[in-house]
Write an enzyme that holds these catalytic residues in place. Structure first.
Site, PDB file in Angstrom:
ATOM      1  N   PHE A 193       0.819  -1.225   0.000  1.00 27.90           N
ATOM      2  CA  PHE A 193       0.000   0.000   0.000  1.00 27.90           C
ATOM      3  C   PHE A 193       0.855   1.279   0.000  1.00 27.90           C
ATOM      4  CE2 PHE A 193      -2.081   2.875   3.318  1.00 27.90           C
ATOM      5  CZ  PHE A 193      -2.780   3.622   2.386  1.00 27.90           C
ATOM      6  N   ASP A 218      10.116  -6.799  -3.869  1.00 24.16           N
ATOM      7  CA  ASP A 218       8.950  -7.235  -3.098  1.00 24.16           C
ATOM      8  C   ASP A 218       8.769  -8.731  -3.304  1.00 24.16           C
ATOM      9  OD1 ASP A 218       6.132  -7.664  -2.233  1.00 24.16           O
ATOM     10  OD2 ASP A 218       6.154  -5.482  -2.030  1.00 24.16           O
ATOM     11  N   ALA A 254       9.295  -3.122   3.293  1.00 25.79           N
ATOM     12  CA  ALA A 254       8.824  -4.504   3.266  1.00 25.79           C
ATOM     13  C   ALA A 254       8.581  -5.013   4.678  1.00 25.79           C
ATOM     14  CB  ALA A 254       9.849  -5.386   2.569  1.00 25.79           C
ATOM     15  N   THR A 303       6.742   2.270  12.618  1.00 25.71           N
ATOM     16  CA  THR A 303       5.387   2.627  13.034  1.00 25.71           C
ATOM     17  C   THR A 303       5.379   3.222  14.442  1.00 25.71           C
ATOM     18  OG1 THR A 303       3.334   1.566  13.780  1.00 25.71           O
ATOM     19  CG2 THR A 303       5.207   0.153  13.593  1.00 25.71           C
ATOM     20  N   ASP A 304       4.338   3.998  14.748  1.00 17.68           N
ATOM     21  CA  ASP A 304       4.175   4.527  16.110  1.00 17.68           C
ATOM     22  C   ASP A 304       3.829   3.407  17.095  1.00 17.68           C
ATOM     23  OD1 ASP A 304       1.605   3.994  15.194  1.00 17.68           O
ATOM     24  OD2 ASP A 304       0.752   5.937  15.780  1.00 17.68           O
ATOM     25  N   GLU A 305       3.416   2.235  16.560  1.00 19.34           N
ATOM     26  CA  GLU A 305       2.976   1.147  17.440  1.00 19.34           C
ATOM     27  C   GLU A 305       4.107   0.574  18.284  1.00 19.34           C
ATOM     28  OE1 GLU A 305       0.143  -1.543  15.611  1.00 19.34           O
ATOM     29  OE2 GLU A 305      -0.370  -0.055  14.111  1.00 19.34           O
ATOM     30  N   TYR A 336       3.182  -7.888  15.983  1.00 24.00           N
ATOM     31  CA  TYR A 336       3.560  -6.985  14.873  1.00 24.00           C
ATOM     32  C   TYR A 336       4.471  -5.870  15.390  1.00 24.00           C
ATOM     33  CZ  TYR A 336       3.127  -2.881  11.821  1.00 24.00           C
ATOM     34  OH  TYR A 336       3.400  -1.766  11.062  1.00 24.00           O
ATOM     35  N   SER A 359       7.850  -6.970  16.451  1.00 21.37           N
ATOM     36  CA  SER A 359       8.763  -7.266  15.330  1.00 21.37           C
ATOM     37  C   SER A 359       9.278  -5.967  14.719  1.00 21.37           C
ATOM     38  CB  SER A 359       8.081  -8.153  14.280  1.00 21.37           C
ATOM     39  OG  SER A 359       7.113  -7.422  13.544  1.00 21.37           O
ATOM     40  N   LYS A 360       8.427  -4.947  14.626  1.00 25.00           N
ATOM     41  CA  LYS A 360       8.870  -3.658  14.052  1.00 25.00           C
ATOM     42  C   LYS A 360       9.869  -2.974  15.005  1.00 25.00           C
ATOM     43  CE  LYS A 360       7.742  -1.789  10.768  1.00 25.00           C
ATOM     44  NZ  LYS A 360       8.296  -1.827   9.388  1.00 25.00           N
ATOM     45  N   LYS A 380      -7.682  -3.689   6.529  1.00 26.59           N
ATOM     46  CA  LYS A 380      -7.465  -2.657   7.550  1.00 26.59           C
ATOM     47  C   LYS A 380      -8.775  -1.889   7.742  1.00 26.59           C
ATOM     48  CE  LYS A 380      -2.950  -3.447   7.864  1.00 26.59           C
ATOM     49  NZ  LYS A 380      -1.804  -2.992   7.142  1.00 26.59           N
ATOM     50  N   PRO A 389     -17.608  -4.789  11.424  1.00 30.43           N
ATOM     51  CA  PRO A 389     -17.147  -5.198  12.763  1.00 30.43           C
ATOM     52  C   PRO A 389     -16.319  -4.124  13.459  1.00 30.43           C
ATOM     53  CG  PRO A 389     -15.810  -6.254  11.056  1.00 30.43           C
ATOM     54  CD  PRO A 389     -16.786  -5.368  10.341  1.00 30.43           C
TER      55      PRO A 389
HETATM   56  P1  NAD Z   1       1.514  -3.741   3.077  1.00 32.45           P
HETATM   57  O1  NAD Z   1       1.210  -5.018   3.789  1.00 32.45           O
HETATM   58  O2  NAD Z   1       0.470  -3.137   2.221  1.00 32.45           O
HETATM   59  O3  NAD Z   1       2.811  -3.946   2.147  1.00 32.45           O
HETATM   60  C1  NAD Z   1       3.951  -4.607   2.596  1.00 32.45           C
HETATM   61  C2  NAD Z   1       4.698  -5.153   1.387  1.00 32.45           C
HETATM   62  O4  NAD Z   1       5.912  -5.754   1.864  1.00 32.45           O
HETATM   63  C3  NAD Z   1       3.922  -6.236   0.626  1.00 32.45           C
HETATM   64  O5  NAD Z   1       3.882  -5.972  -0.761  1.00 32.45           O
HETATM   65  C4  NAD Z   1       4.702  -7.518   0.928  1.00 32.45           C
HETATM   66  O6  NAD Z   1       4.698  -8.450  -0.148  1.00 32.45           O
HETATM   67  C5  NAD Z   1       6.109  -6.975   1.168  1.00 32.45           C
HETATM   68  N1  NAD Z   1       6.908  -7.890   1.999  1.00 32.45           N
HETATM   69  C6  NAD Z   1       6.572  -8.401   3.220  1.00 32.45           C
HETATM   70  N2  NAD Z   1       7.537  -9.232   3.661  1.00 32.45           N
HETATM   71  C7  NAD Z   1       8.501  -9.242   2.700  1.00 32.45           C
HETATM   72  C8  NAD Z   1       9.736  -9.921   2.555  1.00 32.45           C
HETATM   73  N3  NAD Z   1      10.162 -10.800   3.482  1.00 32.45           N
HETATM   74  N4  NAD Z   1      10.474  -9.705   1.448  1.00 32.45           N
HETATM   75  C9  NAD Z   1      10.038  -8.855   0.471  1.00 32.45           C
HETATM   76  N5  NAD Z   1       8.851  -8.203   0.534  1.00 32.45           N
HETATM   77  C10 NAD Z   1       8.104  -8.399   1.641  1.00 32.45           C
HETATM   78  O7  NAD Z   1       2.008  -2.721   4.188  1.00 32.45           O
HETATM   79  P2  NAD Z   1       1.965  -1.131   4.194  1.00 32.45           P
HETATM   80  O8  NAD Z   1       0.757  -0.698   4.893  1.00 32.45           O
HETATM   81  O9  NAD Z   1       2.267  -0.636   2.828  1.00 32.45           O
HETATM   82  O10 NAD Z   1       3.202  -0.831   5.160  1.00 32.45           O
HETATM   83  C11 NAD Z   1       4.499  -0.612   4.630  1.00 32.45           C
HETATM   84  C12 NAD Z   1       5.464  -0.352   5.773  1.00 32.45           C
HETATM   85  O11 NAD Z   1       5.056   0.797   6.493  1.00 32.45           O
HETATM   86  C13 NAD Z   1       5.552  -1.484   6.780  1.00 32.45           C
HETATM   87  O12 NAD Z   1       6.900  -1.624   7.156  1.00 32.45           O
HETATM   88  C14 NAD Z   1       4.706  -1.008   7.952  1.00 32.45           C
HETATM   89  O13 NAD Z   1       5.162  -1.550   9.160  1.00 32.45           O
HETATM   90  C15 NAD Z   1       4.939   0.492   7.875  1.00 32.45           C
HETATM   91  N6  NAD Z   1       3.841   1.317   8.402  1.00 32.45           N
HETATM   92  C16 NAD Z   1       2.565   1.129   7.973  1.00 32.45           C
HETATM   93  C17 NAD Z   1       1.537   1.946   8.441  1.00 32.45           C
HETATM   94  C18 NAD Z   1       0.114   1.772   7.959  1.00 32.45           C
HETATM   95  O14 NAD Z   1      -0.790   2.418   8.520  1.00 32.45           O
HETATM   96  N7  NAD Z   1      -0.158   0.986   6.953  1.00 32.45           N
HETATM   97  C19 NAD Z   1       1.824   2.942   9.380  1.00 32.45           C
HETATM   98  C20 NAD Z   1       3.149   3.119   9.799  1.00 32.45           C
HETATM   99  C21 NAD Z   1       4.149   2.303   9.300  1.00 32.45           C
HETATM  100  P1  TYD Z   2      -6.092  -1.587  11.801  1.00 35.95           P
HETATM  101  O1  TYD Z   2      -6.582  -0.961  10.533  1.00 35.95           O
HETATM  102  O2  TYD Z   2      -5.951  -3.081  11.844  1.00 35.95           O
HETATM  103  O3  TYD Z   2      -4.722  -0.854  12.167  1.00 35.95           O
HETATM  104  P2  TYD Z   2      -3.826  -0.963  13.539  1.00 35.95           P
HETATM  105  O4  TYD Z   2      -4.249  -2.115  14.324  1.00 35.95           O
HETATM  106  O5  TYD Z   2      -2.448  -1.136  12.976  1.00 35.95           O
HETATM  107  O6  TYD Z   2      -4.027   0.353  14.235  1.00 35.95           O
HETATM  108  O7  TYD Z   2      -7.059  -1.180  12.976  1.00 35.95           O
HETATM  109  C1  TYD Z   2      -7.313   0.172  13.295  1.00 35.95           C
HETATM  110  C2  TYD Z   2      -8.196   0.185  14.516  1.00 35.95           C
HETATM  111  O8  TYD Z   2      -9.472  -0.362  14.155  1.00 35.95           O
HETATM  112  C3  TYD Z   2      -7.680  -0.706  15.645  1.00 35.95           C
HETATM  113  O9  TYD Z   2      -7.986  -0.069  16.885  1.00 35.95           O
HETATM  114  C4  TYD Z   2      -8.472  -1.981  15.519  1.00 35.95           C
HETATM  115  C5  TYD Z   2      -9.802  -1.512  14.946  1.00 35.95           C
HETATM  116  N1  TYD Z   2     -10.495  -2.457  14.048  1.00 35.95           N
HETATM  117  C6  TYD Z   2     -11.840  -2.733  14.262  1.00 35.95           C
HETATM  118  O10 TYD Z   2     -12.463  -2.213  15.205  1.00 35.95           O
HETATM  119  N2  TYD Z   2     -12.470  -3.578  13.398  1.00 35.95           N
HETATM  120  C7  TYD Z   2     -11.823  -4.181  12.360  1.00 35.95           C
HETATM  121  O11 TYD Z   2     -12.442  -4.977  11.605  1.00 35.95           O
HETATM  122  C8  TYD Z   2     -10.437  -3.880  12.154  1.00 35.95           C
HETATM  123  C9  TYD Z   2      -9.678  -4.517  11.024  1.00 35.95           C
HETATM  124  C10 TYD Z   2      -9.806  -3.008  13.024  1.00 35.95           C
END
Ligand code: NAD
Ligand code: TYD
Length: 368
Positions: A24, A45, A100, A152-154, A177, A180-181, A216, A232
């Site tokens: 994404f 990827d 990744a 991530t902030d998590e 998760y 691991s981050k 998500k 949900p």
């Molecule tokens: P995503 O799941 O949409 O994309 C992750 C991509 O990484 C996928 O295409 C997957 O195939 C690839 N990948 C996973 N493991 C791999 C491996 N071993 N080798 C090669 N490719 C691999 O995730 P996203 O939401 O785009 O998040 C991207 C990054 O940003 C992540 O590191 C995530 O922790 C971080 N991040 C995400 C958010 C969010 O809200 N989505 C917020 C803060 C930080």
């Molecule tokens: P999510 O999109 O999984 O992101 P993160 O857990 O990384 O913050 O979830 C966002 C918030 O929404 C989290 O508090 C969990 C909640 N949530 C629901 O209430 N219902 C759902 O079906 C999902 C996927 C998440």
């Protein structure tokens, strides 16, 4: 954009490697690099369930880039050290954005080992390969080389009702998760201090926008609503997340790659705290106008069992990145949310295909 070391994105010779560039956030970065710069982009990827390449394919077609040699997709799993090392040698990058990762908390509860392998071992293999690559660079290229570690902030755990995460916050991850981050951040930091690999780490809040795999909260809510299925909400819906439009995140990453200080970390947030119930209700209100039906979509909301170890609140103070490199949020939250809902309504076929390809239905608990 230029930095003090004269690195510029208007340079056909600059080689940028994006790991996770089919995900994404990564694909949004790849699209921006292809559309608005002249650099050569390598997308590493493993192409997993959450990957999608159609947005990049159609951009390549629109921009007529096929023959230009400006883009290469490399299907590589970072879990293999040999392959990772080979590809770092082959791509010979000047700049790496490391995105990744396995990224969904619920999946990390189902299968923590997958997160340890992909995120921790994957990052270790990348760092070892980059260390070798960096040591061989000329002084000039060493000077400008950067690895941007997207975290991530998590990793900071959960906040109570007050306060914010910032660069001084203690690491206190609570889910497999986020643990691991957090491990990745520590590894990256160690490779900076011990081996001199020039890294910058970012800790960003929840992103949203088009092309996000619909498991998500935001895309899942939109799809459930338009398919007339229960939406949900875990627990009582009072958990709080800080939302940032994905394009604002990408702008921050690009600016940091030019102007950020090596060895530093930067918190990136949207200053847009919402309870999950508020977010879901906002999406329902948008849909009530966009795709009216007999009763409000809010009637589909269903409170379900809470996520184990569910972090209560995330909120990020992004003052440092604003002050140090003049990053600002350029989008307006409700506009971006409207744009996102509209995109999913218009791209249901993509959602169906993406979910089918990922064999999603029935796989995740409570969502089939
Ligand atoms: P995503 O799941 O949409 O994309 C992750 C991509 O990484 C996928 O295409 C997957 O195939 C690839 N990948 C996973 N493991 C791999 C491996 N071993 N080798 C090669 N490719 C691999 O995730 P996203 O939401 O785009 O998040 C991207 C990054 O940003 C992540 O590191 C995530 O922790 C971080 N991040 C995400 C958010 C969010 O809200 N989505 C917020 C803060 C930080
Ligand atoms: P999510 O999109 O999984 O992101 P993160 O857990 O990384 O913050 O979830 C966002 C918030 O929404 C989290 O508090 C969990 C909640 N949530 C629901 O209430 N219902 C759902 O079906 C999902 C996927 C998440």
């Amino acid at each position: 954009m230029k930095n003090k070391k004269n690195i510029t994105y208007n340079n056909k010779k600059l080689k940028v490697l994006v790991t996770g560039g089919a995900g994404f956030i990564g694909s949004c970065l790849v699209r921006k690099l292809l559309k608005e710069t002249e650099v050569k982009v390598f997308n590493l990827d493993k192409l997993s369930y959450s990957s999608d390449h159609t947005s990049i394919d159609s951009l390549i077609k629109d921009l007529n880039l096929k023959k230009s040699n400006r883009y290469e997709l490399l299907k590589i799993d970072l879990v293999s050290y040999c392959k990772t090392n080979e590809i770092i040698e082959y791509t010979d990058p000047d700049l790496i954005f490391h995105l990744a990762a396995e990224s969904h908390v619920d999946r990390s509860i189902d299968n923590p080992k997958n997160f340890v392998e992909n995120n921790i071992l994957g990052t270790l293999n990348l760092l070892e390969s980059v260390k070798k690559h960096f040591q061989k660079l000329s002084t000039l290229r060493k000077d400008s080389f950067r690895l941007i570690n997207i975290s991530t902030d998590e990793v900071f755990g959960s906040l109570g009702s007050n306060g914010f995460f910032n660069e001084e916050s203690q690491y206190n991850p609570k889910s497999p998760y986020s643990a691991s981050k957090a491990s990745c951040d520590h590894l990256v930091n160690a490779w900076f201090h011990t081996f001199g690999v020039p890294i910058i780490t970012t800790n960003c809040s929840n992103n949203f926008g088009p092309w996000q795999f619909p498991e998500k909260l935001i895309p899942l809510t939109i799809l459930k609503a338009i398919n007339n299925e229960p939406i949900p909400i875990y627990g009582n819906g009072k958990n709080i997340r800080d939302w940032l439009f994905v394009e604002d995140h990408i702008n921050a990453l690009l600016k940091l790659s030019l102007k950020g200080e090596i060895g530093e970390k930067y918190c990136i947030g949207g200053f847009k705290e919402k309870t999950n119930l508020e977010i879901v209700e906002s999406i329902c209100s948008i849909l009530d106008k966009l795709k009216p039906r007999d009763t409000s979509y809010k009637n589909l909301i269903k409170f379900v069992a809470d996520r184990p170890g569910h972090d209560f609140r995330y909120a990020v103070d992004s003052k440092k990145i604003s002050k140090d490199i003049s990053w600002e949020i350029e989008t307006e939250f409700l506009d971006s949310l409207n744009r996102t809902v509209d995109w999913y309504v218009k791209n249901q076929k993509w959602c169906d295909q993406t979910l089918q390809k990922a064999n999603y239905y029935g796989e995740r608990i409570g969502l089939s």
